[in-house]
Design a protein around this motif. Structure first.
Motif, mmCIF file in Angstrom:
data_model
loop_
_atom_site.group_PDB
_atom_site.id
_atom_site.type_symbol
_atom_site.label_atom_id
_atom_site.label_comp_id
_atom_site.label_asym_id
_atom_site.label_seq_id
_atom_site.Cartn_x
_atom_site.Cartn_y
_atom_site.Cartn_z
ATOM 1 N N GLU A 91 0.887 -1.390 -0.157
ATOM 2 C CA GLU A 91 -0.102 -0.126 0.027
ATOM 3 C C GLU A 91 0.839 1.203 0.029
ATOM 4 O O GLU A 91 1.930 1.238 0.684
ATOM 5 C CB GLU A 91 -1.014 0.152 1.329
ATOM 6 C CG GLU A 91 -2.148 0.903 1.185
ATOM 7 C CD GLU A 91 -2.880 1.047 2.479
ATOM 8 O OE1 GLU A 91 -3.762 0.277 2.236
ATOM 9 O OE2 GLU A 91 -2.700 1.723 3.241
ATOM 10 N N GLU A 112 2.692 0.683 5.755
ATOM 11 C CA GLU A 112 2.574 -0.045 7.009
ATOM 12 C C GLU A 112 2.614 0.831 8.192
ATOM 13 O O GLU A 112 1.690 0.662 9.141
ATOM 14 C CB GLU A 112 3.575 -1.010 7.114
ATOM 15 C CG GLU A 112 2.979 -2.253 7.529
ATOM 16 C CD GLU A 112 3.953 -3.592 7.073
ATOM 17 O OE1 GLU A 112 3.449 -4.257 6.114
ATOM 18 O OE2 GLU A 112 4.951 -3.600 7.581
ATOM 19 N N LYS A 115 -0.407 2.334 9.803
ATOM 20 C CA LYS A 115 -1.506 1.604 10.461
ATOM 21 C C LYS A 115 -1.568 1.882 11.989
ATOM 22 O O LYS A 115 -2.685 1.541 12.570
ATOM 23 C CB LYS A 115 -1.751 0.251 10.061
ATOM 24 C CG LYS A 115 -1.723 0.369 8.379
ATOM 25 C CD LYS A 115 -2.101 -1.038 7.934
ATOM 26 C CE LYS A 115 -2.389 -0.701 6.280
ATOM 27 N NZ LYS A 115 -1.230 -1.420 5.528
ATOM 28 N N ASN A 116 -0.562 1.887 12.634
ATOM 29 C CA ASN A 116 -0.435 1.875 14.162
ATOM 30 C C ASN A 116 -0.217 3.219 14.677
ATOM 31 O O ASN A 116 0.251 3.069 15.806
ATOM 32 C CB ASN A 116 0.645 0.839 14.558
ATOM 33 C CG ASN A 116 0.211 -0.724 13.947
ATOM 34 O OD1 ASN A 116 -0.829 -1.179 13.961
ATOM 35 N ND2 ASN A 116 1.364 -1.204 13.626
ATOM 36 N N TYR A 144 -7.121 7.026 7.807
ATOM 37 C CA TYR A 144 -6.349 6.472 9.146
ATOM 38 C C TYR A 144 -7.010 7.357 10.370
ATOM 39 O O TYR A 144 -6.438 8.141 11.111
ATOM 40 C CB TYR A 144 -4.829 6.647 9.186
ATOM 41 C CG TYR A 144 -4.094 6.105 8.007
ATOM 42 C CD1 TYR A 144 -3.834 4.896 7.985
ATOM 43 C CD2 TYR A 144 -3.966 7.045 6.868
ATOM 44 C CE1 TYR A 144 -3.341 4.141 6.784
ATOM 45 C CE2 TYR A 144 -3.286 6.461 5.658
ATOM 46 C CZ TYR A 144 -2.963 4.909 5.595
ATOM 47 O OH TYR A 144 -2.282 4.481 4.443
#
Lengths: 396, 402
Positions: A91, A112, A115-116, A144
């Motif tokens: 992505e 990546e 995402k967190n 997000y």
């Protein structure tokens, strides 16, 4: 006398050239322009390979899964700055900050870490052309929702005269600066000056293009937070850097690249091509080879010349597959003209109407020039160029 | 040159993608230079309506043709800019008296050379005297920092004179004639070593400097004088060779003046030697030469569309390792980088080349740089501090002719 002459120096042509040169072949690439990688994001799309393999005439189907896979793997071994995986999409962010899927991407483009993340700091270089931080922020918040997005405007001294006369700084210019010695030091200083926050902060940095630049990668690896990049509108530094890296690799393997002028014709006898006649200054120059590869691109690249009602292959006048109806009224829908191209056999040799007769025994057609695929709706442009280029370079 | 009727069509082919400007080495270092898109197709619309805009800026284009190679639509951007420069020159806009005098002189490399080589020692001493250089800068706008080449006793082509049934005409060019005669002798020796008699008529300047400084009519006249000198040889089918890539580009463009393209057998030296090699007529009785070299391809070699025959050929010599530097323009662009207001731009344009050379030398990749173009040699030596020379010297060594 060369082992192989490749006409066209874009992604497919360079891929074929590198693969053949790696195998010890003497290769000459003749390229009228500079390919169209500078217009691409620098990420390579493979599309839904499994599904496309089942489309009867698709280039993937001609080559089969093993070859498509081999092309992908080869590229990643060649350029470890790129990452991708056979089984899953990567992505990345569009120039407007929305996530999208791709096949192989520059490592620092992978989203990546977002995402967190709890906080995204969007770096906003002053005067950067075609850069819309507020829209990006909106899109990031949508994708997000757990994140806060802070826009961090900054300006470097280098472009003051640009700012004074109100001239925007292109992403390519910013990238050139970051890759210079003063740029690297400035970037380090800039990243050090960011507020020290917890491990859940991610920096989003447009106009950077770190792939292939060792000093930049070093700076980014030394930061306490992940720094990720985003794609840009054309002309794109990431696409251009990939072009430069391919060119450099090809030349370092002893390949010769002739740019700025095209091939006016190819001499052949009994279906065997023998010499490429180049439009050089004053009088044409002939270059002989055992094998030839046609990688002149499609309508955009100049390999196919299209008028309102005809399409023509520009070097050999090879027969083209042309759909009965070219366009579709739905603007973003599938456009049949995208599938115009040369029909080929499993060895990628051009075939005549009906698909039986091989037109040239020692000529392979690769990349955008091939018929029956659509890079936009099938999102497989990078994959087809890599797979067909790798295959042709491997067989040569 | 594109024909009048194609002008608008070529103009409409521009899709305004700006890739040319993004790749332009001048625009990258000089923010005031609006770049090829604006000065080319954008301004051309106004010029077609009789409006001149940005006439003074046109002269900042270094004519490296990167824009034309980059353009996906085949727009002849450099040609548009060159034609606009000519028209601006004719209408007298964008110039002052100082730059007019200077460009008049720079356009006439041949007369400068003749003058300078009357007493080359004196010329060189003067050119190395800071005070004199200040005067040149103030009076003529020639940068006091620019690496003006040193002058030597004029190239004397006679004296070798081996008679042979195979003949070539050698066009030495102003750089060899006035600044680097030893390279002229080296080229002669290599051609003789391969069995050719080398004929050197008393040629004039090839006309590139005239054209580069905007004297298009004079350039054509000079070309015609040279063609008259070549005429008997052209008729006899004798090939015309030059070791200078700028002269080579100009000579190949003579086709269509008083001679047809098929009659004029003009070759770059290495292009010619490679053609011999392909016919198995090139001598490869080489001695081993242990040397690592960086190769710089000049813009005028790229413009010829013949690839890099010198790299191909030198790689045939045992022990020779050649790394293609793969960078853009060195920035000098004939006399562009000698001009006061353009010196800094020229040095910045050449910076990627200089950095690549310094990096290569520091990492022991190569020890020196070869390039066919005399101007590039001067500029790269100046910018990188590394020795530069014509690739023919490697052949001289391999043949044991030194």
């Amino acid at each position: 006398m060369w082992d192989g002459i490749i006409i066209g120096g874009g992604l497919a042509g360079l891929t074929a050239g590198i693969r053949a040169a790696e195998r010890g072949k003497q290769i000459l690439i003749i390229s009228e322009g500079a390919g169209s990688l500078t217009y691409s994001s620098g990420a390579l799309d493979f599309g839904d390979v499994g599904q496309l393999l089942s489309h009867e005439d698709h280039p993937y189907a001609l080559l089969g899964e093993t070859v498509v896979h081999a092309g992908m793997e080869w590229f990643q071994n060649l350029f470890p700055d790129y990452r991708g995986s056979w089984s899953e999409f990567q992505e990345i962010l569009t120039p407007l900050g929305a996530p999208r899927k791709a096949g192989i991407v520059p490592r620092s483009h992978n989203t990546e870490p977002l995402k967190n993340a709890k906080v995204i700091i969007l770096m906003a270089p002053y005067g950067l052309k075609d850069f819309f931080p507020e829209i990006i922020k909106t899109n990031l918040l949508k994708a997000y929702p757990q994140c806060e997005v802070e826009i961090f405007p900054f300006r470097t001294g280098t472009f003051e005269s640009w700012h004074t006369i109100g001239k925007p700084v292109t992403g390519m210019d910013y990238t050139k600066y970051w890759q210079s010695q003063p740029g690297v030091s400035e970037l380090k200083r800039l990243l050090d000056s960011l507020p020290q926050t917890s491990g859940e902060t991610v920096i989003l940095f447009p106009g950077l293009a770190a792939a292939f630049c060792e000093p930049l990668k070093e700076v980014l690896a030394g930061t306490p937070f992940p720094v990720i990049e985003m794609t840009s509108f054309p002309p794109s530094a990431c696409g251009h850097n990939l072009y430069s890296a391919l060119k450099q690799k090809f030349k370092s393997l002893g390949g010769e690249l002739l740019t700025g002028t095209g091939v006016q014709s190819i001499e052949s006898h009994n279906k065997v091509c023998s010499r490429a006649i180049v439009r050089s200054k004053g009088r044409p120059t002939a270059f002989s080879a055992d094998s030839f590869i046609l990688a002149t691109g499609g309508i955009f690249g100049g390999g196919i010349e299209a008028t309102a009602d005809t399409a023509q292959e520009t070097v050999l006048g090879l027969p083209l597959y042309v759909p009965a109806q070219w366009t579709n009224s739905e603007f973003l829908g599938e456009q049949p003209y995208a599938r115009i191209g040369i029909e080929a056999d499993r060895e990628l040799r051009p075939v005549g109407p009906g698909g039986k007769e091989v037109l040239f025994k020692n000529l392979r057609v690769i990349g955008r020039m091939l018929a029956h695929w659509d890079p936009w709706t099938e999102t497989c442009g990078g994959g087809v160029s890599l797979a067909t280029g790798w295959f042709a370079g491997n067989q040569l | 040159m594109i024909y009048e009727q194609d002008r608008t069509e070529n103009l409409d082919a521009c899709i305004k993608c700006s890739a040319c400007t993004a790749m332009c080495p001048v625009a990258a270092v000089n923010p005031l230079f609006p770049g090829p898109k604006v000065l080319g197709p954008d301004a051309e619309r106004f010029r077609l309506e009789g409006l001149q805009i940005g006439a003074a800026l046109l002269n900042y284009c270094s004519k490296c043709r990167t824009c034309e190679i980059t353009c996906p639509s085949g727009v002849k951007i450099t040609e548009m800019i060159t034609r606009a420069q000519e028209n601006a020159k004719l209408s007298g806009s964008g110039k002052n008296l100082q730059s007019n005098i200077r460009d008049y002189l720079f356009g006439r490399a041949e007369y400068l050379g003749k003058l300078a080589t009357i007493l080359p020692g004196l010329t060189n001493t003067l050119l190395r005297t800071p005070l004199f250089r200040q005067v040149l800068e103030q009076a003529l706008g020639i940068s006091s920092e620019a690496p003006l080449p040193t002058y030597r006793k004029k190239f004397n082509p006679f004296g070798e004179g081996h008679k042979n049934r195979k003949q070539v005409v050698y066009f030495p060019g102003c750089f060899v004639t006035y600044n680097d005669p030893p390279t002229g002798h080296a080229i002669t020796k290599v051609l003789e070593h391969n069995g050719y008699e080398v004929i050197v008529p008393p040629f004039h300047c090839c006309s590139t400097p005239l054209e580069g400084n905007g004297y298009v009519r004079e350039a054509k006249e000079t070309a015609k004088k040279n063609l008259a000198l070549m005429n008997p040889y052209i008729r006899a089918g004798v090939p015309l060779i030059t070791g200078c890539t700028s002269c080579g580009t100009a000579l190949k463009e003579y086709a269509g003046l008083d001679v047809s393209a098929s009659e004029l057998q003009a070759y770059d030296l290495f292009e010619f030697l490679w053609a011999l090699h392909e016919q198995s007529e090139f001598r490869t009785d080489f001695k081993e030469v242990q040397v690592s070299l960086g190769y710089h391809s000049s813009c005028h070699l790229k413009a010829q569309g013949i690839g890099t025959p010198s790299v191909r050929l030198l790689r045939l010599i045992p022990g020779v390792r050649v790394t293609d530097l793969d960078q853009g323009c060195c920035g000098l662009s004939g006399s562009y980088g000698f001009k006061k207001e353009k010196y800094d731009t020229a040095m910045q344009i050449g910076n990627p080349v200089f950095e690549r050379v310094r990096h290569g030398v520091a990492n022991d990749e190569f020890q020196s740089v070869i390039t066919e173009c005399g101007g590039c040699q001067v500029q790269i030596r100046h910018g990188s501090g590394t020795e530069t020379f014509h690739p023919v010297w490697v052949l001289m060594q391999a043949y044991g002719l030194e």
